[in-house]
Enzyme design. Sequence first.
Site, PDB file in Angstrom:
ATOM      1  N   HIS A  96     -24.696  -6.690 -54.218  1.00  0.00           N
ATOM      2  CA  HIS A  96     -23.586  -5.893 -54.731  1.00  0.00           C
ATOM      3  C   HIS A  96     -24.067  -4.614 -55.406  1.00  0.00           C
ATOM      4  CE1 HIS A  96     -21.246  -9.858 -54.590  1.00  0.00           C
ATOM      5  NE2 HIS A  96     -20.702  -9.052 -53.705  1.00  0.00           N
TER       6      HIS A  96
ATOM      7  N   GLU B 148      -8.495  -6.548 -48.521  1.00  0.00           N
ATOM      8  CA  GLU B 148      -8.944  -7.896 -48.152  1.00  0.00           C
ATOM      9  C   GLU B 148      -7.900  -8.513 -47.224  1.00  0.00           C
ATOM     10  OE1 GLU B 148     -10.346 -11.265 -47.286  1.00  0.00           O
ATOM     11  OE2 GLU B 148     -11.643 -10.014 -48.556  1.00  0.00           O
TER      12      GLU B 148
ATOM     13  N   PRO C 178     -13.118 -12.455 -37.351  1.00  0.00           N
ATOM     14  CA  PRO C 178     -12.349 -11.364 -37.954  1.00  0.00           C
ATOM     15  C   PRO C 178     -13.198 -10.161 -38.336  1.00  0.00           C
ATOM     16  CG  PRO C 178     -11.728 -13.488 -38.906  1.00  0.00           C
ATOM     17  CD  PRO C 178     -12.944 -13.733 -38.058  1.00  0.00           C
TER      18      PRO C 178
ATOM     19  N   ASP D 203     -20.737 -11.146 -40.865  1.00  0.00           N
ATOM     20  CA  ASP D 203     -21.448 -10.759 -39.647  1.00  0.00           C
ATOM     21  C   ASP D 203     -20.447 -10.428 -38.547  1.00  0.00           C
ATOM     22  OD1 ASP D 203     -24.187 -10.970 -40.427  1.00  0.00           O
ATOM     23  OD2 ASP D 203     -23.942 -13.134 -40.510  1.00  0.00           O
TER      24      ASP D 203
ATOM     25  N   ASP E 285     -17.906  -4.220 -46.913  1.00  0.00           N
ATOM     26  CA  ASP E 285     -18.502  -5.495 -47.318  1.00  0.00           C
ATOM     27  C   ASP E 285     -18.012  -6.558 -46.350  1.00  0.00           C
ATOM     28  OD1 ASP E 285     -19.587  -7.656 -48.599  1.00  0.00           O
ATOM     29  OD2 ASP E 285     -18.229  -7.615 -50.313  1.00  0.00           O
ATOM     30  N   SER E 286     -18.595  -6.565 -45.173  1.00  0.00           N
ATOM     31  CA  SER E 286     -18.101  -7.419 -44.093  1.00  0.00           C
ATOM     32  C   SER E 286     -18.971  -8.658 -43.910  1.00  0.00           C
ATOM     33  CB  SER E 286     -18.094  -6.631 -42.778  1.00  0.00           C
ATOM     34  OG  SER E 286     -19.413  -6.238 -42.453  1.00  0.00           O
TER      35      SER E 286
ATOM     36  N   ASP F 273     -14.510 -11.809 -52.821  1.00  0.00           N
ATOM     37  CA  ASP F 273     -15.031 -12.538 -53.980  1.00  0.00           C
ATOM     38  C   ASP F 273     -15.028 -11.694 -55.242  1.00  0.00           C
ATOM     39  OD1 ASP F 273     -17.456 -10.933 -53.919  1.00  0.00           O
ATOM     40  OD2 ASP F 273     -18.210 -12.237 -52.346  1.00  0.00           O
TER      41      ASP F 273
ATOM     42  N   ASP G 205      -5.257  -5.925 -43.041  1.00  0.00           N
ATOM     43  CA  ASP G 205      -6.380  -5.836 -42.118  1.00  0.00           C
ATOM     44  C   ASP G 205      -7.141  -4.536 -42.387  1.00  0.00           C
ATOM     45  OD1 ASP G 205      -7.209  -4.584 -39.217  1.00  0.00           O
ATOM     46  OD2 ASP G 205      -7.628  -6.734 -39.356  1.00  0.00           O
ATOM     47  N   GLY G 206      -8.446  -4.638 -42.624  1.00  0.00           N
ATOM     48  CA  GLY G 206      -9.226  -3.468 -42.982  1.00  0.00           C
ATOM     49  C   GLY G 206      -9.260  -2.408 -41.906  1.00  0.00           C
TER      50      GLY G 206
END
Length: 284
Positions: A65, A109, A166, A162, A159-160, A89, A141-142
């Site tokens: 982070h 998110e 989605p 892998d 911040d995805s 998170d 949806d980003g």
Amino acid sequence: MTDMTGWSIERLHADHSQALRIDELLYDSETDHQRIRVFSNSTFGRVLTLDGVVQVTEGDNYIYHEMLTHVPILAHGSARRVLIIGGGDGGMAREVLRHSGVEQVTMIEIDAGVVEFSKQYLPSISAGAFDDPRLELIIADGAQYMRDCDGGFDVIIVDSTDPAGPGEVLFTDSFYGHAKRALAPNGILVTQNGVPFMQGDELTGTMRAFKALFTDATCYMATVPTYAGGAMAFGWGTDGPARAVDPETLAERFRKAGLTPGYYTPEVHKAAFALPGYVARLIP
């Protein structure tokens, strides 16, 4: 997955695995899409896994982070508006909001349940970030948000997970193109790009897109103990001069920010862009 001796065994890669001992299983639920578990480990504290793959731990999340937030924000020098794609998170928002000069953080998110779940089972990750009035949480949806937003962001952080399920759409050329359009002049886009020793194609694909979009396109690196296979790569794209910030200016910005990070330092910041040969060869 878990074996009979109480260990969580990660098999993200076909020929390489890692294991974490489960001292106490705190949550275990299997949906139509994935198995979500939270367990405690004496070294890493609470650990969140999806289908057995570590997503975040209390013990070492600060490395990931800090490097995805402080590097672009301090390199930019005057970031006011920051967009986070993913990050349910709350750890990314936590670190961005440590910068008093940041006036607005927009966090997209896709799953409200992830946020509520993290508040309940991993509250130390967000550390109150969701209550900060500068944070605007949007459940959407980003990729769709990026297509439709008005832009003007100084820093965009992807911040995805892998590139599967989605998260796959967040690694496409069109997504990166929309992200560039959403940046303010001299804005910076940073992305999570996996462990290049094990996931080289992921980094190569992102860098190919970045090279077509940005005048300054590369990656930087950090070692996060719970991500198997070596150091992680973070994509970096900008048309501005931010990467060329001199060490003295960077150190002064760091001092003024009043940060007390566990991993990031101005020296680490500059050194993170010095790429090992095998990583440099993955960049087109």
